[in-house]
Scaffold this motif. Structure first.
Motif, PDB file in Angstrom:
ATOM      1  N   PHE A   1      89.510  18.273 -11.247  1.00  0.00           N
ATOM      2  CA  PHE A   1      88.896  16.953 -11.182  1.00  0.00           C
ATOM      3  C   PHE A   1      87.645  16.993 -10.299  1.00  0.00           C
ATOM      4  CE2 PHE A   1      88.761  13.156  -8.337  1.00  0.00           C
ATOM      5  CZ  PHE A   1      88.239  12.262  -9.239  1.00  0.00           C
ATOM      6  N   LEU A   2      87.744  17.673  -9.158  1.00  0.00           N
ATOM      7  CA  LEU A   2      86.599  17.789  -8.253  1.00  0.00           C
ATOM      8  C   LEU A   2      85.477  18.606  -8.878  1.00  0.00           C
ATOM      9  CD1 LEU A   2      88.457  18.381  -4.866  1.00  0.00           C
ATOM     10  CD2 LEU A   2      87.236  16.317  -5.565  1.00  0.00           C
ATOM     11  N   LEU A   3      85.837  19.670  -9.581  1.00  0.00           N
ATOM     12  CA  LEU A   3      84.820  20.490 -10.246  1.00  0.00           C
ATOM     13  C   LEU A   3      84.062  19.672 -11.293  1.00  0.00           C
ATOM     14  CD1 LEU A   3      86.812  23.832 -10.635  1.00  0.00           C
ATOM     15  CD2 LEU A   3      84.701  23.527  -9.329  1.00  0.00           C
ATOM     16  N   ASP A   4      84.796  18.849 -12.041  1.00  0.00           N
ATOM     17  CA  ASP A   4      84.154  17.973 -13.031  1.00  0.00           C
ATOM     18  C   ASP A   4      83.210  16.985 -12.351  1.00  0.00           C
ATOM     19  OD1 ASP A   4      85.499  19.210 -15.067  1.00  0.00           O
ATOM     20  OD2 ASP A   4      87.026  17.661 -15.295  1.00  0.00           O
ATOM     21  N   THR A   5      83.664  16.445 -11.209  1.00  0.00           N
ATOM     22  CA  THR A   5      82.860  15.483 -10.473  1.00  0.00           C
ATOM     23  C   THR A   5      81.576  16.132  -9.957  1.00  0.00           C
ATOM     24  OG1 THR A   5      84.873  14.335  -9.782  1.00  0.00           O
ATOM     25  CG2 THR A   5      82.870  13.838  -8.562  1.00  0.00           C
ATOM     26  N   ILE A   6      81.712  17.336  -9.419  1.00  0.00           N
ATOM     27  CA  ILE A   6      80.544  18.081  -8.914  1.00  0.00           C
ATOM     28  C   ILE A   6      79.568  18.368 -10.045  1.00  0.00           C
ATOM     29  CG2 ILE A   6      79.799  20.284  -7.907  1.00  0.00           C
ATOM     30  CD1 ILE A   6      82.598  20.279  -6.467  1.00  0.00           C
ATOM     31  N   GLU A   7      80.098  18.765 -11.192  1.00  0.00           N
ATOM     32  CA  GLU A   7      79.255  19.073 -12.347  1.00  0.00           C
ATOM     33  C   GLU A   7      78.472  17.841 -12.786  1.00  0.00           C
ATOM     34  OE1 GLU A   7      77.505  21.248 -15.395  1.00  0.00           O
ATOM     35  OE2 GLU A   7      78.663  21.934 -13.675  1.00  0.00           O
ATOM     36  N   SER A   8      79.108  16.676 -12.717  1.00  0.00           N
ATOM     37  CA  SER A   8      78.443  15.443 -13.163  1.00  0.00           C
ATOM     38  C   SER A   8      77.287  15.047 -12.243  1.00  0.00           C
ATOM     39  CB  SER A   8      79.453  14.292 -13.241  1.00  0.00           C
ATOM     40  OG  SER A   8      79.857  13.875 -11.949  1.00  0.00           O
ATOM     41  N   ALA A   9      77.295  15.568 -11.012  1.00  0.00           N
ATOM     42  CA  ALA A   9      76.246  15.206 -10.051  1.00  0.00           C
ATOM     43  C   ALA A   9      75.462  16.428  -9.571  1.00  0.00           C
ATOM     44  CB  ALA A   9      76.882  14.503  -8.855  1.00  0.00           C
ATOM     45  N   LYS A  10      75.478  17.508 -10.353  1.00  0.00           N
ATOM     46  CA  LYS A  10      74.895  18.779  -9.899  1.00  0.00           C
ATOM     47  C   LYS A  10      73.390  18.723  -9.627  1.00  0.00           C
ATOM     48  CE  LYS A  10      74.326  20.635 -14.601  1.00  0.00           C
ATOM     49  NZ  LYS A  10      74.723  21.738 -15.515  1.00  0.00           N
ATOM     50  N   ASP A  11      72.696  17.810 -10.298  1.00  0.00           N
ATOM     51  CA  ASP A  11      71.251  17.734 -10.088  1.00  0.00           C
ATOM     52  C   ASP A  11      70.880  17.120  -8.742  1.00  0.00           C
ATOM     53  OD1 ASP A  11      72.304  15.287 -10.972  1.00  0.00           O
ATOM     54  OD2 ASP A  11      70.348  14.617 -11.688  1.00  0.00           O
ATOM     55  N   LYS A  12      71.862  16.641  -8.005  1.00  0.00           N
ATOM     56  CA  LYS A  12      71.621  16.015  -6.708  1.00  0.00           C
ATOM     57  C   LYS A  12      71.794  16.996  -5.551  1.00  0.00           C
ATOM     58  CE  LYS A  12      71.152  11.958  -8.639  1.00  0.00           C
ATOM     59  NZ  LYS A  12      69.848  11.251  -8.672  1.00  0.00           N
ATOM     60  N   PHE A  13      72.169  18.238  -5.858  1.00  0.00           N
ATOM     61  CA  PHE A  13      72.465  19.210  -4.814  1.00  0.00           C
ATOM     62  C   PHE A  13      71.606  20.461  -4.935  1.00  0.00           C
ATOM     63  CE2 PHE A  13      76.300  16.708  -5.544  1.00  0.00           C
ATOM     64  CZ  PHE A  13      76.620  16.306  -4.253  1.00  0.00           C
ATOM     65  N   THR A  14      71.409  21.127  -3.805  1.00  0.00           N
ATOM     66  CA  THR A  14      70.694  22.394  -3.820  1.00  0.00           C
ATOM     67  C   THR A  14      71.633  23.469  -4.348  1.00  0.00           C
ATOM     68  OG1 THR A  14      71.394  23.051  -1.598  1.00  0.00           O
ATOM     69  CG2 THR A  14      69.403  21.688  -1.773  1.00  0.00           C
ATOM     70  N   GLU A  15      71.074  24.623  -4.635  1.00  0.00           N
ATOM     71  CA  GLU A  15      71.885  25.730  -5.146  1.00  0.00           C
ATOM     72  C   GLU A  15      72.954  26.134  -4.130  1.00  0.00           C
ATOM     73  OE1 GLU A  15      71.227  30.331  -6.686  1.00  0.00           O
ATOM     74  OE2 GLU A  15      69.549  28.904  -6.771  1.00  0.00           O
ATOM     75  N   ASP A  16      72.579  26.167  -2.858  1.00  0.00           N
ATOM     76  CA  ASP A  16      73.540  26.537  -1.813  1.00  0.00           C
ATOM     77  C   ASP A  16      74.631  25.480  -1.661  1.00  0.00           C
ATOM     78  OD1 ASP A  16      72.286  28.907  -1.253  1.00  0.00           O
ATOM     79  OD2 ASP A  16      71.120  28.123   0.446  1.00  0.00           O
ATOM     80  N   GLU A  17      74.242  24.203  -1.765  1.00  0.00           N
ATOM     81  CA  GLU A  17      75.237  23.129  -1.653  1.00  0.00           C
ATOM     82  C   GLU A  17      76.227  23.188  -2.804  1.00  0.00           C
ATOM     83  OE1 GLU A  17      72.803  19.607   0.720  1.00  0.00           O
ATOM     84  OE2 GLU A  17      72.605  19.776  -1.464  1.00  0.00           O
TER      85      GLU A  17
END
Length: 305
Positions: free
Chosen positions: A85-101
């Motif tokens: 569930f968390l991985l899906d959530t992160i994927e949905s907002a991936k453009d808001k984070f840096t590569e390291d984040e």
């Protein structure tokens, strides 16, 4: 998305931490397979502490995940690993984070996925392990430090409101409270794991209270201002869980709405008497453990005197 709703998303991190009411730092490692329930409980608590530490280590980053995820985040479904569930959530907002984040977040979510797999194994082998783990814990560690902040609960009367249930029927606090010997108001939201986990317990409590002239009322924090998508998601989940008790919403700029928006721990449960008075302090955290159930039942008995 409105600021008030983004604030609610931040609370998802706090909700996950609520699962660790029994967890305190400094526990010894227990990596071997448990041979009895007591050992399983110890391992369960340690795994929950590990999960807690993953969020605590990068708290601001995880808060950002839930803020940026918006209402489009994937609904947490039964049987779905929370790490997934968390991985899906992160994927949905991936453009808001840096590569390291993203690397940090995905690594943490993968760790949580593995922890959840172990927790599921323990629950399957020892059905009472989760309940026992909560019973054995408390809201504070042995050194006196609080593992979960307590709500001050300094409120004599529950804020008056004019709202609606999820089917659009009008609900007023005056008629609601005066029509019941006791009203239990449970604040929750759809993607809060411990909130969803206690829905069946709240349903069972409502059936008991209905026989005594009381009832349980849910307030889903996402549904403030009558958000249509949030209401649809909430109704879908409530139906799946077999929940029949009333769930309501009110305007976010009302006193009751401000109470909801300002809440920092979910689930939280208030007990209200027939005069609209708040009885005791709110129950912070899920009521699935015997300790929490007793605390809630004591308040209900007090309200009905």
């Amino acid at each position: 998305m409105k600021t008030k709703m983004k604030k609610m998303m931040m609370l998802a991190v706090a909700a996950v931490l609520m699962l660790s009411l029994a967890a305190c730092s400094g526990k010894s490692s227990n990596s071997k397979e448990p041979s009895n329930l007591d050992e399983a409980v110890a391992m369960y608590q340690e795994l929950m502490e590990q999960e807690n530490q993953i969020f605590a280590k990068n708290k601001k980053l995880w808060e950002k995940v839930f803020m940026e995820a918006d209402k489009g985040m994937t609904l947490q479904e039964d049987g779905k690993n929370y790490g997934e569930f968390l991985l899906d959530t992160i994927e949905s907002a991936k453009d808001k984070f840096t590569e390291d984040e993203l690397k940090t977040l995905k690594s943490g979510a993968e760790e949580i996925k593995k922890i959840e797999e172990k927790l599921t194994m323990l629950e399957e082998k020892y059905p009472k392990v989760a309940e026992k783990a909560k019973e054995n814990g408390s809201t504070s560690c042995k050194d006196g430090s609080a593992s979960v902040p307590a709500d001050s609960g300094n409120m004599d009367e529950f804020p008056a409101f004019e709202g609606k249930d999820l089917d659009g029927k009008k609900v007023s606090s005056k008629k609601l409270f005066s029509g019941n010997k006791v009203t239990v108001i449970n604040f929750w939201f759809t993607t809060c794991k411990p909130c969803v986990g206690e829905l069946k317990d709240m349903e069972a409590l409502n059936k008991k209270l209905m026989k005594k002239g009381g009832e349980v009322v849910g307030v889903n924090a996402y549904t403030l201002d009558g958000d249509k998508k949030a209401i649809a998601d909430a109704k879908k989940l409530l139906e799946k869980k077999g929940v029949s008790y009333k769930n309501i919403w009110f305007k976010s700029d009302s006193a009751a709405g401000k109470l909801t928006s300002g809440m920092y721990s979910f689930p939280t449960t208030y007990v209200i008497d027939s005069k609209g008075k708040v009885v005791g302090k709110p129950i912070v955290g899920s009521i699935t453990s015997d300790e929490q159930k007793k605390a809630l039942n004591d308040l209900i008995e007090q309200a009905m005197k």
